[in-house]
Write a protein that holds these residues in place. Structure first.
Motif, PDB file in Angstrom:
ATOM      1  N   LEU A 115      36.395  36.434  37.004  1.00 25.25           N
ATOM      2  CA  LEU A 115      36.259  37.660  37.791  1.00 25.25           C
ATOM      3  C   LEU A 115      36.216  37.350  39.277  1.00 25.25           C
ATOM      4  CD1 LEU A 115      35.919  40.712  37.731  1.00 25.25           C
ATOM      5  CD2 LEU A 115      33.442  40.383  37.480  1.00 25.25           C
ATOM      6  N   PHE A 116      35.517  36.279  39.634  1.00 17.57           N
ATOM      7  CA  PHE A 116      35.440  35.868  41.042  1.00 17.57           C
ATOM      8  C   PHE A 116      36.827  35.586  41.598  1.00 17.57           C
ATOM      9  CE2 PHE A 116      35.255  32.637  44.349  1.00 17.57           C
ATOM     10  CZ  PHE A 116      34.209  33.040  45.165  1.00 17.57           C
ATOM     11  N   GLU A 117      37.583  34.762  40.886  1.00 13.27           N
ATOM     12  CA  GLU A 117      38.916  34.393  41.366  1.00 13.27           C
ATOM     13  C   GLU A 117      39.842  35.605  41.416  1.00 13.27           C
ATOM     14  OE1 GLU A 117      39.372  31.640  42.676  1.00 13.27           O
ATOM     15  OE2 GLU A 117      38.123  30.117  41.734  1.00 13.27           O
ATOM     16  N   GLN A 118      39.680  36.518  40.450  1.00 14.36           N
ATOM     17  CA  GLN A 118      40.516  37.726  40.452  1.00 14.36           C
ATOM     18  C   GLN A 118      40.194  38.606  41.651  1.00 14.36           C
ATOM     19  OE1 GLN A 118      40.361  40.045  36.795  1.00 14.36           O
ATOM     20  NE2 GLN A 118      40.841  41.934  37.915  1.00 14.36           N
ATOM     21  N   GLN A 119      38.901  38.804  41.912  1.00 14.78           N
ATOM     22  CA  GLN A 119      38.500  39.656  43.031  1.00 14.78           C
ATOM     23  C   GLN A 119      38.858  39.017  44.367  1.00 14.78           C
ATOM     24  OE1 GLN A 119      34.392  40.829  42.550  1.00 14.78           O
ATOM     25  NE2 GLN A 119      34.844  42.088  40.753  1.00 14.78           N
ATOM     26  N   LEU A 120      38.772  37.699  44.438  1.00 15.99           N
ATOM     27  CA  LEU A 120      39.180  37.003  45.662  1.00 15.99           C
ATOM     28  C   LEU A 120      40.676  37.173  45.897  1.00 15.99           C
ATOM     29  CD1 LEU A 120      38.553  35.098  48.047  1.00 15.99           C
ATOM     30  CD2 LEU A 120      38.894  33.169  46.487  1.00 15.99           C
ATOM     31  N   ALA A 121      41.466  37.028  44.835  1.00 14.69           N
ATOM     32  CA  ALA A 121      42.913  37.185  44.964  1.00 14.69           C
ATOM     33  C   ALA A 121      43.291  38.609  45.345  1.00 14.69           C
ATOM     34  CB  ALA A 121      43.599  36.797  43.656  1.00 14.69           C
ATOM     35  N   ASP A 122      42.526  39.573  44.865  1.00 15.84           N
ATOM     36  CA  ASP A 122      42.809  40.977  45.155  1.00 15.84           C
ATOM     37  C   ASP A 122      42.409  41.384  46.573  1.00 15.84           C
ATOM     38  OD1 ASP A 122      43.806  41.339  42.620  1.00 15.84           O
ATOM     39  OD2 ASP A 122      41.972  42.216  41.804  1.00 15.84           O
ATOM     40  N   ASP A 123      41.541  40.583  47.201  1.00 15.96           N
ATOM     41  CA  ASP A 123      41.062  40.872  48.553  1.00 15.96           C
ATOM     42  C   ASP A 123      41.832  39.984  49.530  1.00 15.96           C
ATOM     43  OD1 ASP A 123      39.669  41.123  50.959  1.00 15.96           O
ATOM     44  OD2 ASP A 123      37.722  41.306  49.982  1.00 15.96           O
ATOM     45  N   LEU A 124      42.933  40.507  50.060  1.00 15.21           N
ATOM     46  CA  LEU A 124      43.802  39.708  50.920  1.00 15.21           C
ATOM     47  C   LEU A 124      43.057  39.168  52.127  1.00 15.21           C
ATOM     48  CD1 LEU A 124      46.703  38.705  51.368  1.00 15.21           C
ATOM     49  CD2 LEU A 124      47.158  40.826  52.626  1.00 15.21           C
ATOM     50  N   MET A 125      42.213  40.005  52.723  1.00 19.17           N
ATOM     51  CA  MET A 125      41.451  39.563  53.893  1.00 19.17           C
ATOM     52  C   MET A 125      40.573  38.372  53.539  1.00 19.17           C
ATOM     53  SD  MET A 125      38.071  39.689  55.107  1.00 19.17           S
ATOM     54  CE  MET A 125      37.340  41.117  54.311  1.00 19.17           C
ATOM     55  N   ALA A 126      39.769  38.497  52.487  1.00 23.43           N
ATOM     56  CA  ALA A 126      38.827  37.439  52.130  1.00 23.43           C
ATOM     57  C   ALA A 126      39.552  36.156  51.721  1.00 23.43           C
ATOM     58  CB  ALA A 126      37.909  37.915  51.010  1.00 23.43           C
TER      59      ALA A 126
END
Length: 324
Positions: A283-294
């Protein structure tokens, strides 16, 4: 006369000096101080630190390091020696960063953290005065989890999103450093905007969101806003647990006499009793990938710190005529 904005802010928030400049730390006398590879490299270029550099190199030589390993060990020793000098001036803690090249290697990060702590202990510094600074990758956060379980306190840096903050909370890290200015810079470029009013500043709002989440759920991890571009950003987070501020902005705050009031107050935040679900790596890696800025800022931040260390490597190689 009204107290300076800095004095008023210090009554609301713990102010930390974001610098490796010993003169600036002596001037502003913060409780804590933070360093990073860029700040260490800048400090190494100051003439007054020449003796520290030579001492670090000589110690690495006595330990029988050679070639590239000699330079790497010199950097670690110099980093700790600067931390020791800072701790002579302040009453609190200094944050010392693990080599950013290890940001995606949990075991190597843990090992390097313990190497740095061993050096501090060699110089008579107690462990509770050190925060090991680690990039907020999944691997870095897991390294911090291991270290915290052993009583080694950590500061998770290069933090740009709620997913990182949640993972840090799950790991029970001591402190996080969400970046304000870099978020603002990213949005200004992405949205082609020259200015945001402070109540709409995306960097300020990001830290406020994390702060509210932590206080709602009674998470003990401290929130330390970092990477500021202006006095307005700093004052926009008055009341945050800690704020780490560069000397140039501390000087501006010291000359500013506006009335400062808290924009964050834990006592005004309603507590939510239920515990939030833990975030896993997928979930962490997915949310990081989905957040272009972060994702972009985390990657570029790590690359920037690696480059700063490489600059210091080159500087030391040239100074001591050490071949790579």
């Amino acid at each position: 006369m009204t107290l300076s904005a800095l004095k008023q802010l210090q009554a609301l928030t713990t102010i930390v000096a974001d610098t490796g400049d010993l003169k600036a730390i002596q001037q502003f006398r913060p409780l804590d101080a933070t360093t990073n590879p860029s700040l260490i490299t800048a400090a190494a270029k100051q003439a007054e630190n020449k003796a520290l550099i030579e001492e670090a190199y000589q110690q690495a030589q006595r330990e029988a390091y050679q070639g590239t390993a000699l330079i790497e060990r010199t950097i670690d020793i110099l980093t700790v020696k600067l931390g020791v000098e800072i701790l002579k001036t302040i009453q609190g803690r200094v944050s010392t960063e693990v080599d950013a090249a290890l940001s995606y290697d949990t075991a190597a990060t843990v090992a390097k953290a313990k190497e740095l702590l061993a050096l501090y202990q060699e110089y008579g510094i107690e462990q509770h005065r050190i925060l090991i600074k680690i990039a907020s990758t999944w691997q870095g956060i897991q390294a911090a989890k291991q270290l915290e379980a052993e009583g080694i306190h950590c500061n998770l840096t290069l933090l740009f999103g709620m997913h990182q903050a949640k993972a840090c909370a799950d790991a029970q890290v001591t402190l996080i450093s969400p970046f304000v200015g870099r978020i603002l810079d990213w949005y200004k470029k992405a949205e082609q905007v020259d200015h945001y009013p402070i109540d709409k500043d995306p960097g300020v709002l990001s830290v406020k969101q994390i702060y509210h989440y932590y206080k709602q759920h009674q998470i003990k991890t401290e929130v330390m806003g970092a990477s500021f571009r202006s006095v307005e950003q700093v004052l926009g987070l008055a009341g945050c647990d800690l704020l780490t501020v560069a000397p140039s902005l501390l000087a501006e705050l010291d000359q500013d006499h506006r009335i400062v009031s808290a924009t964050l107050d834990a006592k005004q935040i309603a507590v939510i009793e239920n515990n939030p679900a833990a975030i896993n790596q997928t979930l962490f890696e997915q949310q990081l990938a989905d957040d272009l800025m972060a994702s972009q800022l985390l990657r570029s931040g790590i690359e920037g710190f690696i480059q700063a260390r490489q600059q210091l490597q080159l500087l030391l190689q040239q100074s001591f005529e050490v071949s790579a």
